[in-house]
Design a protein around this motif. Structure first.
Motif, PDB file in Angstrom:
ATOM      1  N   ASN A  75      12.209  -0.345   3.064  1.00 59.26           N
ATOM      2  CA  ASN A  75      11.538  -1.087   2.044  1.00 59.26           C
ATOM      3  C   ASN A  75      11.491  -2.615   2.147  1.00 59.26           C
ATOM      4  O   ASN A  75      10.441  -3.277   1.949  1.00 59.26           O
ATOM      5  CB  ASN A  75      12.111  -0.843   0.791  1.00 59.26           C
ATOM      6  N   LEU A  76      12.550  -3.241   2.796  1.00 57.49           N
ATOM      7  CA  LEU A  76      12.694  -4.612   2.922  1.00 57.49           C
ATOM      8  C   LEU A  76      11.665  -4.942   3.968  1.00 57.49           C
ATOM      9  O   LEU A  76      11.114  -5.976   4.051  1.00 57.49           O
ATOM     10  CB  LEU A  76      13.999  -5.050   3.087  1.00 57.49           C
ATOM     11  N   GLU A  77      11.570  -4.250   5.251  1.00 58.71           N
ATOM     12  CA  GLU A  77      10.632  -4.420   6.358  1.00 58.71           C
ATOM     13  C   GLU A  77       9.181  -4.335   5.866  1.00 58.71           C
ATOM     14  O   GLU A  77       8.501  -5.334   6.373  1.00 58.71           O
ATOM     15  CB  GLU A  77      10.891  -3.488   7.246  1.00 58.71           C
ATOM     16  N   LYS A  78       8.795  -3.567   4.956  1.00 64.88           N
ATOM     17  CA  LYS A  78       7.628  -3.323   4.447  1.00 64.88           C
ATOM     18  C   LYS A  78       7.109  -4.757   3.430  1.00 64.88           C
ATOM     19  O   LYS A  78       6.245  -5.314   3.688  1.00 64.88           O
ATOM     20  CB  LYS A  78       7.365  -2.220   3.449  1.00 64.88           C
ATOM     21  N   THR A  79       8.429  -5.100   2.577  1.00 66.35           N
ATOM     22  CA  THR A  79       8.094  -6.398   2.035  1.00 66.35           C
ATOM     23  C   THR A  79       7.794  -7.543   3.097  1.00 66.35           C
ATOM     24  O   THR A  79       6.874  -8.546   2.792  1.00 66.35           O
ATOM     25  CB  THR A  79       9.409  -6.629   0.998  1.00 66.35           C
ATOM     26  N   ILE A  80       8.556  -7.440   4.083  1.00 68.38           N
ATOM     27  CA  ILE A  80       8.770  -8.737   4.912  1.00 68.38           C
ATOM     28  C   ILE A  80       7.123  -8.602   5.531  1.00 68.38           C
ATOM     29  O   ILE A  80       6.567  -9.660   5.915  1.00 68.38           O
ATOM     30  CB  ILE A  80       9.935  -8.369   6.039  1.00 68.38           C
TER      31      ILE A  80
END
Length: 147
Positions: A75-80
């Motif tokens: 999820n963090l990678e998608k946000t990034i």
């Protein structure tokens, strides 16, 4: 005889446009910095999470916790990725407004240069007129003195 610049209103308008462009550019820079800062924080958070997970794997983490971390990192990678796009857009926008500001700056400088040349020309004419008047006064004085 006082000097009046014939393009004074145009110059004032161009200066106002330049100030507006400066303001818009500053806003774009601020937004770029905010988005870039948020991206940096997210990348830092991801790195810390990956380091924590790596050290936890060496110490032995339960499978459920590993899954939870992987899902969170995903999820963090998608946000990034989203913020990377936002940074690119903000940078492009900032560059566009910087170009517009530079164009406005050039326009103002052109009118200021015209004003300088016009004022120089005005002063030369004024000096020539004063010199002619002094010559006329000298001739009148000479003619009166001679009579």
């Amino acid at each position: 005889m006082s000097y009046q610049y014939k393009f004074a209103r145009v110059l004032a308008l161009k200066e106002r446009e330049k100030e507006e462009a400066q303001s818009v550019y500053q806003d774009a820079v601020k937004k770029f910095e905010e988005v870039a800062e948020r991206l940096y924080e997210l990348l830092k958070k991801k790195e810390e999470l990956e380091d924590f997970q790596a050290s936890g794997l060496q110490g032995g983490l339960p499978i459920l916790q590993i899954r939870h971390h992987q899902q969170f990192i995903g999820n963090l990678e998608k946000t990034i990725q989203h913020y990377q796009k936002m940074v690119i857009n903000a940078r492009n926008r900032m560059n566009l407004y910087q170009e517009k500001l530079m164009d406005k700056n050039i326009e103002v400088k052109k009118f200021e240069k015209i004003r300088e040349k016009d004022f120089t020309h005005f002063m030369e004419n004024l000096k020539a007129t004063e010199s002619k008047q002094m010559d006329d006064i000298s001739i009148q004085h000479y003619m009166n003195w001679g009579s």
